[in-house]
Design an enzyme around this catalytic site. Sequence first.
Site, PDB file in Angstrom:
ATOM      1  N   ASP A 103      26.764   6.510   7.141  1.00 42.56           N
ATOM      2  CA  ASP A 103      25.875   7.338   7.936  1.00 42.56           C
ATOM      3  C   ASP A 103      25.595   6.611   9.251  1.00 42.56           C
ATOM      4  O   ASP A 103      25.069   5.492   9.231  1.00 42.56           O
ATOM      5  CB  ASP A 103      24.569   7.523   7.129  1.00 42.56           C
ATOM      6  N   ASP A 207      24.256  11.296  12.376  1.00 45.37           N
ATOM      7  CA  ASP A 207      22.857  11.713  12.407  1.00 45.37           C
ATOM      8  C   ASP A 207      22.541  12.415  13.738  1.00 45.37           C
ATOM      9  O   ASP A 207      23.003  11.962  14.799  1.00 45.37           O
ATOM     10  CB  ASP A 207      22.007  10.429  12.281  1.00 45.37           C
ATOM     11  N   GLU A 274      25.551  16.146  11.808  1.00 46.64           N
ATOM     12  CA  GLU A 274      24.290  16.798  11.428  1.00 46.64           C
ATOM     13  C   GLU A 274      23.768  17.551  12.644  1.00 46.64           C
ATOM     14  O   GLU A 274      23.303  16.948  13.616  1.00 46.64           O
ATOM     15  CB  GLU A 274      23.238  15.775  10.976  1.00 46.64           C
ATOM     16  N   HIS A 340      18.488  14.887   1.857  1.00 46.90           N
ATOM     17  CA  HIS A 340      17.293  14.038   1.794  1.00 46.90           C
ATOM     18  C   HIS A 340      16.176  14.474   2.733  1.00 46.90           C
ATOM     19  O   HIS A 340      15.146  13.798   2.816  1.00 46.90           O
ATOM     20  CB  HIS A 340      17.712  12.599   2.109  1.00 46.90           C
ATOM     21  N   ASP A 341      16.382  15.567   3.483  1.00 47.99           N
ATOM     22  CA  ASP A 341      15.342  16.069   4.386  1.00 47.99           C
ATOM     23  C   ASP A 341      14.788  17.412   3.932  1.00 47.99           C
ATOM     24  O   ASP A 341      13.855  17.928   4.541  1.00 47.99           O
ATOM     25  CB  ASP A 341      15.924  16.288   5.798  1.00 47.99           C
TER      26      ASP A 341
END
Length: 564
Positions: A103, A207, A274, A340-341
């Site tokens: 990531d 990200d 993302e 995870h968000d």
Amino acid sequence: MSSSSLNLPWWKKTTVYQIYPRSFKDSSGDGIGDIPGIISKLDYLQDLGIETIWFSPFFSSPQADFGYDVSDYRSIAPEYGSMTDCEKLIRDIHNRDMYVVFDLVLNHTSDQHPWFLESQSSRDSPKRDWYIWRDGRKPHGKKPPNNWKSMVGGSGWHYDEATEQWYWAQFLPFQPDLNYRNLDVKREMFDTIRFWLDKGVDGFRLDIINTIFEDEQFRDNPFAWNFFPSVEENKSFFQNKIHTINHPDNFLFVKELRSLLDEYSNPERFMVGEIHASIDTLKRYCGEVRSKTTTDGLHLAFMFQSLDVKLDVPSLLELVNLYDQNFQEPYTPTWVFSNHDQMRRINKLGSDITKAKLNATLQLTARGVPFIYYGEEIGMLNHKLPLKTAKDPIGRKYSWLPKIVISLLTRTGSISLNRDDCRTPMQWDQSPNAGFCSEDVESWLPVSPDHQSRNVTSEEDDPDSLLNCYRSLLRLRKNTPAIHSGSLVISSLSHNFESVLSYQRLHDNQTVEVWLNISEKHCRIDEMEQDAKLLFSTIHNATPLRESVLVLEPYQGVVLEYSQ
Ligand code: GLC
């Protein structure tokens, strides 16, 4: 009917499993997951049928945003292990013929990164220009340089008393944005990417890659009526973020990244961005067509339209069409329901395992790359934790909100203000800490009470469990070219039935047909072709196909194959 016979690169056919390292498996006894813990569970993932693993960041970091605030991109945070552990992780994954995705947080660093400390130290620092510093508005400079809001609400400008200037942070104040108009920054980060590629990393999740560049003239963003962020529009907090999100230079930047990754082959490497954006914008990030199977931008982009999609035929039909039609080869759709968000998908399905199986059948048989979030395969639920004691910095930012506002915001069940809720420890067994860490240790987040019934050990023994449903689907996908590589055609029947979604996947001479009964009623389909063979059913040992009649139980999904 168009049938695909393309020989696709591995990353278009793969299935990705996301591990949030802090929550997967603790081996050191500190209540925090770590790399050796993950290594001890690789057999589990291989046996499940996962092909690629994406790790949320485990690089050095003060952990103010649990790794999304990096203080050294080329070393490992000690609570997760060492570089030796990391190299072993990569090796052990490759030895299982699986792939590794890291990531990368390119947009910003931690405010504790030595680069930022240096940059902040004086206006004359050689690293001053590595971040985005500006004078405030006149006469005293005590007002931010312009009206730009951060992604998470409030001004994205933060004042530094000592040097009397403001720095820009797209996310939280302790995550200052790097300045990619400075070529030294770009060079350094590209070298970092090479560093990991040379270590054998097969891909990157990028990200918030749509926020790399801002307007060079620092013009104000125009007003907009929208308050809540949405995937379709680049507007939120009463601002149309034309100067801070999806800046035209980002689209060129991802092409440069693509050229870098293309220097590596055998295996080919890939990146997934993302980006919360409309399908058209996502496609722009994927670049222009270069060949029958490649474009020149991002290999993949997360398509977040699926996060809140309703489990009914019209909504899913529209979504499957939207993804497939707009992302025909050489573009590849992605299927993501949790991360995870976000609130876990199963909470949006009424915590219902039968519905989760149906959802998984769609995710793993539609055209595109599926991303599975750890615990999704066992039906792990969001664990509602108090906002007041949130560890998540977003949860803490909003912990002052009056109760009534919180309940209004979270009323629909699809907004979760505290990301801790979806990050609780992986549930391996029924023991008090769910096998995540030993029983005398306090895990970094509480283990969810649902681990009593939803855990790997119990589900492994139950042939009808969600876990075994995932296992069968993952195998089926891996072994069936029509599913991992074929084209998709919606069956005309889907338009006639209110409660059934059906599509075919076609590759060379193989024809596979998926039937999803999205209703509480039984469903009977007559006049099926005689040669249909059952490949998979969400219900173990079911016999839905009798001669030329298909009978589906409520929320049952099946996959059939036709001989040629
Ligand atoms: C992304 C990550 C999120 C993180 C943020 C800032 O949205 O998914 O977890 O907090 O970026 O890096």
